[in-house]
Scaffold this active site. Structure first.
Site, PDB file in Angstrom:
ATOM      1  N   SER A   5      -9.704  -0.831   7.221  1.00 53.97           N
ATOM      2  CA  SER A   5      -9.162  -0.694   5.863  1.00 53.97           C
ATOM      3  C   SER A   5      -8.426  -1.897   5.299  1.00 53.97           C
ATOM      4  O   SER A   5      -8.099  -1.892   4.119  1.00 53.97           O
ATOM      5  CB  SER A   5      -8.240   0.513   5.781  1.00 53.97           C
ATOM      6  OG  SER A   5      -9.023   1.662   5.639  1.00 53.97           O
ATOM      7  N   LYS A  23       0.852  -1.193   0.000  1.00 54.13           N
ATOM      8  CA  LYS A  23       0.000   0.000   0.000  1.00 54.13           C
ATOM      9  C   LYS A  23       0.885   1.239   0.000  1.00 54.13           C
ATOM     10  O   LYS A  23       1.893   1.286   0.718  1.00 54.13           O
ATOM     11  CB  LYS A  23      -0.895  -0.046   1.244  1.00 54.13           C
ATOM     12  CG  LYS A  23      -1.932   1.065   1.351  1.00 54.13           C
ATOM     13  CD  LYS A  23      -2.817   0.817   2.572  1.00 54.13           C
ATOM     14  CE  LYS A  23      -3.896   1.859   2.755  1.00 54.13           C
ATOM     15  NZ  LYS A  23      -4.755   1.576   3.925  1.00 54.13           N
ATOM     16  N   SER A  36      -9.666   1.539   2.988  1.00 56.16           N
ATOM     17  CA  SER A  36      -8.809   2.309   2.113  1.00 56.16           C
ATOM     18  C   SER A  36      -7.772   1.472   1.366  1.00 56.16           C
ATOM     19  O   SER A  36      -7.240   1.927   0.359  1.00 56.16           O
ATOM     20  CB  SER A  36      -8.083   3.411   2.902  1.00 56.16           C
ATOM     21  OG  SER A  36      -7.258   2.843   3.906  1.00 56.16           O
TER      22      SER A  36
END
Ligand code: GLN
Length: 484
Positions: free
Chosen positions: A177, A78, A153
């Site tokens: 997330s 990420k 997210s």
């Protein structure tokens, strides 16, 4: 054989027996990226050259090197974890050109384990959101239905794993997330206990809640990844000294007699019927494996979302003060320093990030602090106690991961409150600091994946993974792949 479709443990066997080379694995992943990425858009940065460089290093390592369980495995990260010399943007304009001069501890441990960086994945800007629609760059699409969001997210990481653009990925979870996008993309996502994995080099959103964890194709890989990234780190004062067990060692054990708590607060009105049905079936399945369901109560659950959005925004307002156009990335110069600050932040942050900075600044301002921030901290303590009480009677708690399956792109984009409710079942876990996993447990009538959440006691990921593995091995859900 399409190597990109395999798991870490499958590839480990093939690589160690020299049936395939690291280079072939990397080739397969980039071939897949070349064929699907223009539809999925999981990545902010694809690190192909770096990957081949890393492949030649790990390709030369001795096979069967047990100190390197991730040798030759392509993993996506990420884009809110610092990677030395590689752009790290948080999907924000304000960091669009930021190249970290240091490596986060989690990715440094992946390097020690021999991994290969596939690329940096898309997220809601600064990890604020549940759909990746808040990314400053583009929205990622759900591999099961390209009209829908992949969750967020860590939506880029989840979509990349689900579409076989990497073998596994790292995400971060502040309020859901990792688990929420894992559920919506039909994969496994684990948020470890707060303090289990170092946050050093993870760009801070809400420091008391943020935790890094793996997104994988199955539970075994989740345990392998957790082993690699866990453990005390002197560079993060909130990283725990607790010893790290081998999380793969309990997988396959019988769950006969395991007490699984079912909180009635997690089966609410307005929940999707398909989701409710799949989760209830999953509980029956666990029961048929010998687990004993026990009703538990988490009475302060209904205050969790409200408390979270005070605490997370308060911490964010402080953490994001550093982006002033002087120290990092983007700058919009003004006539003096104050105007430079103001222009930079006005142009560099998206509306959602600004909304959160304003909310948090307000909650912390003098005269309001006691009414909002202090009250929310008190609620947080009550939520933590709810879990402590419940865990006196049970080994794990089982709930849905999300109230609905993946929604359409744009469906909630104009309604932040609706978006905030996507995390209604995951947020309490972060407030309490306990570990939670989401695993696939079925599909809706329109073929969208559904996630089952298993929550454990502090530092008891072993039991969480053991229950998850037992369920997974007795079902076929994790074997289904989206048709792309
Ligand atoms: N969706 C939640 C939020 O918007 C959680 C995000 C996260 O876990 N990073 O804050």
């Amino acid at each position: 054989m399409e190597l990109s479709k395999l798991t870490i443990s499958e590839l480990r066997g093939l690589l160690d027996r020299k049936e395939v080379t690291v280079r072939e694995v990397v080739d397969s992943v980039y071939k897949r990226i070349d064929s699907v990425e223009d539809r999925i858009r999981a990545f902010v940065t694809i690190t192909r050259d770096k990957a081949y460089e890393m492949a030649s290093v790990s390709g030369n390592r001795a096979v069967n090197d047990n100190s390197m369980p991730l040798r030759g495995i392509p993993i996506a990260v990420k884009d809110n974890m610092c990677t030395k010399g590689i752009r790290t943007t948080c999907s924000s304009k304000i960091l669009h050109s930021f190249i970290p001069p240091y490596e986060s501890t989690a990715t440094a441990r992946l390097i020690e384990n021999g991994y290969i960086l596939t690329g940096k994945t898309n997220l809601d800007e600064f990890a604020m959101g549940s759909s990746t629609e808040n990314s400053g760059f583009h929205t990622t699409r759900n591999p099961w239905d390209l009209e829908r969001i992949p969750g967020g997210s860590s939506g880029g990481s989840a979509a990349a794993v689900a579409s076989d653009e990497c073998i596994a990925a790292l995400g971060s979870d502040t309020g859901g997330s990792i688990r929420q996008p894992a559920a919506l993309c039909g994969i496994v996502g684990l948020k470890p206990t707060y303090g289990r994995v170092s946050r050093y080099g993870l760009v801070a959103f809400a420091s008391s809640l943020d935790q890094i964890g793996p997104l994988t194709k199955n539970v075994m890989d989740s345990a392998i990844m957790l082993n690699a990234i866990s453990g005390h780190d002197p560079l993060d004062s909130t990283s725990a000294e607790a010893g790290v067990p081998d999380h793969t060692s309990t997988l396959g054990r019988d769950i006969k007699g395991m007490k699984i708590g079912i909180p009635n607060e997690y089966f609410i009105d307005g929940m999707d019927k398909d989701v409710e049905g799949a989760v209830k079936k999953a509980i029956n399945q666990l029961e048929s494996l010998g687990a004993v369901p026990v009703e538990v109560t988490l009475p302060h659950t209904s205050y969790a979302v409200a408390a979270y959005y005070i605490l997370a925004t308060s911490e964010a307002s402080s953490n994001l003060a550093r982006y002033d156009g002087v120290k990092y990335g983007f700058r919009a110069a003004g006539k003096d320093l104050l105007e430079t600050y103001m222009n930079t932040r006005a142009q560099g942050f998206s509306p959602e990030v600004k909304r959160r900075i304003m909310l948090g600044t307000y909650a912390l301002s003098s005269g309001y602090y006691d009414a909002y921030y202090k009250k929310a901290q008190q609620v947080r303590t009550l939520i933590k106690r709810d879990f402590e009480e419940a865990f006196k009677a049970v080994d794990v708690i089982v709930t849905p991961t999300t109230p609905t399956a993946a929604f359409k792109i744009g469906e909630k984009a104009d309604d932040p409150l609706q978006m905030y409710l996507s995390d209604i079942f995951t947020i309490s876990v972060n407030l309490a600091g306990v570990p939670g996993i989401s695993i696939p447990c079925g599909f809706t009538s329109n073929s969208l994946p559904i996630g089952l959440q298993i929550i454990g006691k502090h530092f008891d990921e072993e039991t969480v993974l053991m229950a998850a593995y037992a369920y997974e091995q007795s079902t076929e859900w994790h074997k289904r792949k989206p048709c792309l």
